[in-house]
Design a protein around this motif. Structure first.
Motif, mmCIF file in Angstrom:
data_model
loop_
_atom_site.group_PDB
_atom_site.id
_atom_site.type_symbol
_atom_site.label_atom_id
_atom_site.label_comp_id
_atom_site.label_asym_id
_atom_site.label_seq_id
_atom_site.Cartn_x
_atom_site.Cartn_y
_atom_site.Cartn_z
ATOM 1 N N ARG A 1 -1.663 -3.855 14.173
ATOM 2 C CA ARG A 1 -2.862 -4.188 13.173
ATOM 3 C C ARG A 1 -3.145 -5.776 13.100
ATOM 4 N NH1 ARG A 1 -2.333 -1.292 7.667
ATOM 5 N NH2 ARG A 1 -4.527 -1.463 7.464
ATOM 6 N N GLU B 1 -4.590 1.771 10.600
ATOM 7 C CA GLU B 1 -4.148 2.273 9.313
ATOM 8 C C GLU B 1 -2.546 2.170 9.405
ATOM 9 O OE1 GLU B 1 -5.689 5.985 7.849
ATOM 10 O OE2 GLU B 1 -7.693 5.255 8.627
ATOM 11 N N PRO C 1 -11.804 -6.137 -3.245
ATOM 12 C CA PRO C 1 -13.442 -6.115 -3.634
ATOM 13 C C PRO C 1 -13.309 -6.918 -4.734
ATOM 14 C CG PRO C 1 -12.884 -3.746 -3.814
ATOM 15 C CD PRO C 1 -11.534 -4.549 -3.500
ATOM 16 N N LEU D 1 -11.411 -8.169 7.822
ATOM 17 C CA LEU D 1 -10.796 -6.674 7.779
ATOM 18 C C LEU D 1 -9.954 -6.499 8.514
ATOM 19 C CD1 LEU D 1 -14.023 -4.748 7.584
ATOM 20 C CD2 LEU D 1 -12.614 -4.935 5.857
ATOM 21 N N ILE D 2 -8.690 -5.767 8.196
ATOM 22 C CA ILE D 2 -7.651 -5.379 9.448
ATOM 23 C C ILE D 2 -8.030 -4.203 9.821
ATOM 24 C CG2 ILE D 2 -5.696 -6.827 8.808
ATOM 25 C CD1 ILE D 2 -4.678 -4.653 7.271
ATOM 26 N N LEU E 1 -4.408 -8.477 3.031
ATOM 27 C CA LEU E 1 -4.314 -7.632 1.628
ATOM 28 C C LEU E 1 -5.379 -8.344 0.481
ATOM 29 C CD1 LEU E 1 -2.825 -5.100 0.691
ATOM 30 C CD2 LEU E 1 -1.044 -6.504 -0.197
ATOM 31 N N GLY F 1 -7.741 7.580 4.855
ATOM 32 C CA GLY F 1 -8.619 7.023 5.226
ATOM 33 C C GLY F 1 -9.463 7.576 6.401
ATOM 34 N N ASP G 1 -6.005 3.363 -0.210
ATOM 35 C CA ASP G 1 -5.510 2.116 -0.199
ATOM 36 C C ASP G 1 -6.658 0.862 -0.050
ATOM 37 O OD1 ASP G 1 -2.746 2.330 -0.696
ATOM 38 O OD2 ASP G 1 -2.585 3.241 1.464
ATOM 39 N N VAL G 2 -5.905 -0.287 -0.580
ATOM 40 C CA VAL G 2 -7.051 -1.472 -0.340
ATOM 41 C C VAL G 2 -7.441 -1.742 1.011
ATOM 42 C CG1 VAL G 2 -7.640 -3.513 -2.094
ATOM 43 C CG2 VAL G 2 -5.281 -2.612 -1.574
ATOM 44 N N THR G 3 -6.683 -2.028 1.842
ATOM 45 C CA THR G 3 -7.241 -2.376 3.135
ATOM 46 C C THR G 3 -8.080 -1.281 3.859
ATOM 47 O OG1 THR G 3 -4.955 -1.440 4.244
ATOM 48 C CG2 THR G 3 -5.226 -3.751 3.668
ATOM 49 N N ILE G 4 -7.825 -0.004 3.468
ATOM 50 C CA ILE G 4 -8.298 1.246 4.178
ATOM 51 C C ILE G 4 -9.899 1.111 3.243
ATOM 52 C CG2 ILE G 4 -8.415 3.635 4.425
ATOM 53 C CD1 ILE G 4 -6.135 2.001 5.878
ATOM 54 N N GLN G 5 -9.619 1.122 2.007
ATOM 55 C CA GLN G 5 -11.198 1.035 1.322
ATOM 56 C C GLN G 5 -11.827 -0.013 1.878
ATOM 57 O OE1 GLN G 5 -11.208 0.884 -3.256
ATOM 58 N NE2 GLN G 5 -11.365 -1.314 -2.945
ATOM 59 N N ALA G 6 -11.539 -0.997 2.067
ATOM 60 C CA ALA G 6 -12.388 -2.055 2.835
ATOM 61 C C ALA G 6 -12.889 -1.699 3.989
ATOM 62 C CB ALA G 6 -11.455 -3.266 2.928
ATOM 63 N N GLN G 7 -12.222 -1.144 4.740
ATOM 64 C CA GLN G 7 -12.738 -0.646 6.080
ATOM 65 C C GLN G 7 -13.740 0.578 5.790
ATOM 66 O OE1 GLN G 7 -9.490 0.968 7.997
ATOM 67 N NE2 GLN G 7 -8.668 -0.954 8.764
ATOM 68 N N ARG H 1 -14.980 -11.658 3.825
ATOM 69 C CA ARG H 1 -13.763 -10.606 3.914
ATOM 70 C C ARG H 1 -13.429 -10.612 5.368
ATOM 71 N NH1 ARG H 1 -15.073 -4.994 1.170
ATOM 72 N NH2 ARG H 1 -13.026 -5.152 0.440
ATOM 73 N N ARG I 1 -13.410 9.311 6.305
ATOM 74 C CA ARG I 1 -14.372 8.938 7.389
ATOM 75 C C ARG I 1 -15.101 10.434 7.778
ATOM 76 N NH1 ARG I 1 -13.804 3.853 10.588
ATOM 77 N NH2 ARG I 1 -12.165 2.825 9.175
ATOM 78 N N GLU J 1 -16.980 -0.900 4.266
ATOM 79 C CA GLU J 1 -17.941 -1.674 5.465
ATOM 80 C C GLU J 1 -18.568 -0.708 6.137
ATOM 81 O OE1 GLU J 1 -19.235 -4.750 6.717
ATOM 82 O OE2 GLU J 1 -17.779 -4.879 5.147
ATOM 83 N N VAL K 1 -16.063 -3.025 -6.116
ATOM 84 C CA VAL K 1 -16.648 -1.943 -5.061
ATOM 85 C C VAL K 1 -18.308 -2.444 -5.197
ATOM 86 C CG1 VAL K 1 -17.033 0.343 -4.492
ATOM 87 C CG2 VAL K 1 -14.771 -0.619 -4.936
ATOM 88 N N ALA L 1 -8.896 -7.884 1.326
ATOM 89 C CA ALA L 1 -9.388 -6.885 1.045
ATOM 90 C C ALA L 1 -9.627 -6.291 -0.413
ATOM 91 C CB ALA L 1 -8.491 -5.717 1.805
ATOM 92 N N GLU M 1 0.987 -1.046 0.200
ATOM 93 C CA GLU M 1 0.050 -0.290 -0.002
ATOM 94 C C GLU M 1 0.954 1.099 0.115
ATOM 95 O OE1 GLU M 1 -3.831 -0.747 2.276
ATOM 96 O OE2 GLU M 1 -2.415 -1.839 3.311
ATOM 97 N N SER M 2 0.313 2.292 -0.207
ATOM 98 C CA SER M 2 1.012 3.612 -0.227
ATOM 99 C C SER M 2 2.121 3.747 1.210
ATOM 100 C CB SER M 2 0.163 4.764 -0.444
ATOM 101 O OG SER M 2 -0.865 4.792 0.541
#
Lengths: 317, 294, 336
Positions: free
Chosen positions: A288, A272, A255, A268-269, A250, C159, C187-193, A266, C163, C196, C218, A253, A44-45
């Motif tokens: 995390r 951030e 979609p 989730l973690i 990852l 993220g 980011d993907v993991t944040i997108q998922a959060q 899914r 919110r 949700e 999505v 996550a 990720e970034s």
């Protein structure tokens, strides 16, 4: 015939000094790539994947570690020493909008590397080669006098690829080459990159945040988190048996474009990504992580080979 | 996006110059400005042939003093009976040489300093920019006075003196533009291509700073012509009888109530020159910017 | 007008009229969103998704944007006939919008608590203190500690900012939430959060949502209904199951074929040939015809209208090929 290793990176680190402290952008990354293969670097970034790519090309000076390209240790090469090597290692950039000089035409953009490396002398030859490159990447001849802002993202990315190809490189670092493009165009560019790899025997380092893209593309995949590699394995193995909790998260996550039926649940973690400044000596993911235990707080785990070619940096594995 | 439909059929590649010219001549304002400037330059070059300096320009004729514009003297005469038309035309030589010369000199020095500061950053940047700040804090005229007194009074020295203030404003503009463009991906891409640094600056960074530089050039030529006149007024510019426009302007000041044309006419000369420069400058800026290509 | 519909757009046409060209951004879009339903509007860059969303709030920049025709019924009122003060009341109160880039959507010199409170004060007439208290509640609802209400946007990550943006949008309990690519910059993991969170809030608050995205993943995650847009027209719409599992339009098929599949590796992707047409110069007939592998002569003759798929009440497709009763997409031929 045994393939030859074209690039070897040993314990590469890059620290930036920031007001808040040392930022560990890349922290002890090691890998090697055989000629004609593709290594996907995913994360990720802020995980240091782009910095890794740029450090390999010496666009950023490494803090320590070793970069061995084609048998030569280029770690300490100056910008000037690197210049002839630029013919062999090239880069395709993420943003086709900002990576092309807006004041140059397609002709000028693509011929620049040919002229710079004195690959061809006469004007007619250069023009011929440019047109040939344009054909290779699927750009119509009529675009020769056009400026990049007149073209769509897909075509611009084709220019970027043509520029990289112009010097007949062995290695191309692709930094998110399709993430700025629409899905249907993405597929066109991915197919092109793959075809070029087959035709010219190119080696790719494919940097992306999109796991589905690397899977399609890579032989090996390395997952990075906060400057470190947390898992590295051949592509199929990584998707079959993701082992590091971060890799699992990852993967989960993403979609998936599936409705109903076999859609996986899914997981989730939480939390951030923090910035890799002043890191304590513990697993970087433990805050995390769902399966974190006391052992994770005791020292930063290093990559271990848990199965042939499958490396994981996790104390719980 | 409309490229598909209006694609050019011939695939000859064109040079930047041809491309720019093609676009420039479509701009009416730029053409007007260009024609005016070409005429002005022609006049400046030809004026020694057209007029005899001793008799027409500085020869006094008190009998005809302070005549308003008429058929014999199109722009009227000054308090010594000298024909203003001849003096204004002849004065174009001085004003243009000083204005353009000082700005060009300043442009070269300023661009080198500004791009070094902007590109290198860090210590280099601090040293150059603090130096320039010091210059900036001293009034332009004072700097010029000091330089001219040190070097002696002459047109060239006047130009050098005025170039100093031009250089500092160019340096600032170039530095700011270079700093934004330095971080663009296409600059990094040029490194990855293997271009040496100086080539990247000359080929990719400076051309992309052109717009503010061109605007600044057209503005500065105007102000420099005016500054030169103030220096003439202080007696350290172009020596007295020479018909430099600024000198004409300040000479007319004393007669602004009874013979306002003495101020208005050289003023208009400066104004039209600056306007022409602006029109050409704007046109050139647009013509050089491929993004504005219709 | 149907009582259960929160939003109904009828035959919306929006052009951008500039000196050089007349850009046909939206060319007759029909959309209905029922109470508590989430509609995903899917399409690529330049398909007219964002223009459609802005039309709902009557926020299409004019000039150059002109709403040429159509009706937009929002909870029984036609947005296009509202007076300025009614529009102001509607925006934020009945409809709220979340934009793509959370980095630029927040005011950098105001604390996030004040920013959320501002909208509450404006629309619910609470005083400053009460509004700030409510703002804290909203923060808690989107999973941010109340104490952070005093922080400035730059102290939040991407993220977290999104919110906050969601908290602002939901502060006045709108009936409809329009989310324009809300997770594309994350980011993907944040997108998922974030996805949700949005799903959960929409369920709790019994809102409807229009989700605009290019990401089919999505859509599958969040939406119950899907409309696929191409060149300013809806080419296929239906429930998520209709569109994902029983797709009918060649463009929808093309989109799915373009996606790298996580399951299989190494196959060539099947991209859609060519490019999106220039919206100021659309091809005659079906706009997708020049790129369509199934296109015939007939496709260039007339613009196909949305028609029910095999009499379905939910699933519609706009494709000339179905004039032939035996026509089937490649995906539908084998197996399904």
């Amino acid at each position: 015939m045994a393939s030859k290793t074209i690039l070897e990176v040993q314990n590469l680190t890059k620290y930036f000094t920031t007001p808040a402290g040392q930022l560990h952008a890349v922290d002890g990354v090691s890998f090697s790539i055989e000629e004609g293969k593709t290594l996907g670097i995913v994360g990720e970034s802020g995980c240091g994947k782009s910095t890794t790519g740029r450090t390999i090309l010496k666009l950023i000076e490494p803090t320590s570690g070793k970069i061995i390209f084609d048998g030569k240790d280029i770690t300490k090469y100056s910008r000037k020493q690197m210049r002839p090597l630029r013919q062999e290692m090239q880069m395709v950039f993420q943003d086709p909008f900002s990576s092309l000089d807006p004041r140059q035409t397609v002709m000028q953009l693509i011929s620049e590397p040919i002229i710079e490396h004195k690959l061809l002398k006469s004007k007619a030859d250069i023009e011929k080669r440019t047109l040939e490159l344009m054909e290779t990447v699927g750009l119509a001849e009529r675009y020769i006098n056009v400026y990049p802002h007149e073209l769509d993202g897909g075509r611009r990315q084709r220019i970027g690829i043509a520029r990289a190809l112009a010097v007949n490189p062995k290695l191309i670092v692709c930094d998110e080459p399709v993430s700025a493009l629409d899905v249907s165009i993405q597929a066109q560019i991915l197919n092109l990159l793959r075809k070029l790899q087959k035709d010219f025997g190119l080696t790719y380092i494919f940097i992306t945040h999109d796991l589905s893209v690397v899977k399609y593309f890579s032989d090996d995949i390395a997952v990075m988190y906060l400057g470190q590699m947390v898992e590295k394995a051949p592509s199929d193995l990584l998707f079959e048996k993701p082992t590091h909790p971060y890799t699992k998260a990852l993967l989960s996550a993403i979609p998936l474009p599936i409705v109903g039926k076999e859609k996986p649940q899914r997981q989730l973690i939480k939390g951030e990504i923090t910035s890799p400044v002043n890191l304590p000596d513990e697993c970087r993911f433990c805050k995390r992580c769902d399966v974190a235990a006391d052992i994770c707080k005791q020292g930063n785990p290093q990559l271990r080979e848990i199965a042939p070619n499958h490396f994981v940096a996790c104390s719980r594995v | 996006m409309a490229t598909e439909t209006k694609a050019t059929t011939k695939v000859k590649s064109r040079t930047l110059f041809q491309e720019t010219w093609r676009r420039l001549i479509k701009n009416r304002g730029a053409i007007v400005g260009m024609v005016f400037l070409i005429l002005l330059i022609a006049v400046a070059v030809l004026s020694p042939v057209l007029f005899d300096y001793e008799t027409d320009i500085i020869g006094q004729n008190m009998a005809e003093a302070l005549q308003p514009p008429n058929a014999a003297h199109w722009f009227g005469t000054d308090e010594y009976g000298r024909d203003l038309f001849a003096r204004v035309l002849y004065g174009a030589r001085y004003s243009l040489i000083i204005g353009v010369g000082a700005v060009m000199l300043g442009l070269i020095v300023g661009t080198i300093l500004g791009s070094a500061a902007g590109f290198k950053g860090g210590i280099t940047d601090s040293i150059i920019m603090r130096g320039i700040d010091i210059f900036y804090s001293i009034p332009n005229i004072m700097t010029a006075v000091v330089i001219v007194s040190l070097l002696g009074t002459s047109t060239v020295n006047l130009m050098i003196a005025l170039a100093f203030s031009c250089a500092s404003s160019f340096a600032r503009i170039v530095r700011a533009s270079v700093m934004t463009i330095r971080d663009q991906e296409y600059v990094e891409s040029s490194y990855a291509m293997g271009l040496p640094t100086w080539k990247i600056i000359v080929k990719h960074i400076l051309p992309n700073c052109l717009s503010p530089i061109i605007v600044q050039i057209t503005l500065l030529i105007g102000t420099t012509i005016i500054s030169a006149s103030s220096l003439s007024f202080l007696g350290i510019g172009v020596p007295a009888p020479a018909p430099e426009w600024g000198a004409l302007l300040s000479a007319g000041r004393g007669h602004i109530r009874d013979a306002s044309y003495m101020c208005v006419i050289p003023g208009l000369a400066i104004m039209f020159t600056v306007l022409a420069l602006n029109l050409l400058g704007d046109g050139l800026r647009d013509a050089l910017d491929p993004k504005l290509k219709k | 007008m149907n009582e259960d519909l929160v939003l109904q757009i009828k035959d919306l046409v929006v052009h951008y009229e500039t000196e050089d060209a007349d850009v046909h951004a939206v060319n007759g879009i029909d959309i209905e969103i029922a109470k508590k339903r989430t509609l995903g509007l899917v399409g690529e860059t330049g398909a007219g998704k964002t223009t459609t969303a802005l039309s709902i709030l009557n926020l299409v920049p004019n000039p150059p944007g002109v709403i040429k025709q159509g009706e937009i019924w929002l909870d029984g009122e036609n947005v296009l006939e509202m007076k300025p003060h009614e529009l102001e009341h509607m925006r934020g109160n009945d409809v709220a919008m979340i934009f793509q880039d959370p980095m630029t959507a927040l005011n950098p010199v105001m604390t996030v608590g004040d920013q959320i409170g501002e909208s509450i004060m404006l629309h619910q007439g609470l005083d400053k203190k009460a509004a700030f208290e409510k703002a804290k509640e909203m923060l808690k609802m989107v999973g941010i500690a109340e104490s952070r209400a005093y922080d400035y946007p730059h102290q939040f990550s991407g993220g977290m900012k999104q919110r906050v943006v969601i908290a602002i949008a939901l502060a006045c309990n709108p009936k409809l939430l329009i989310a324009d690519e809300p997770t594309t910059a994350l980011d993907v993991t944040i997108q998922a959060q974030v996805l949700e969170l949005m799903k959960q809030l929409i369920r709790e608050k019994e809102m409807s949502m229009l989700l605009i995205t290019h990401d089919l993943g999505v859509v599958a995650e969040v939406c119950e209904d899907v409309a696929v847009v191409y060149a300013g027209r809806i080419v296929e719409k239906g429930t998520a199951d209709d569109v994902f599992n029983h797709m009918r339009h060649p463009y929808t098929e093309g989109l799915f074929d373009s996606l790298p599949n996580l399951k299989q590796r190494g196959e060539e992707l099947v991209p859609i040939q060519g490019l999106m047409p220039d919206p100021s110069d659309l091809p005659p007939g079906c706009a997708f015809a020049p790129r369509c592998p199934y296109a015939t002569e007939a496709c260039t003759k007339a613009v196909p209208a949305l028609q029910s798929v095999e009499g379905s009440a939910t699933h519609f497709v706009a494709c000339t090929a179905y004039a032939d009763p035996d026509f089937k997409l490649r995906r539908n031929r084998d197996g399904k």
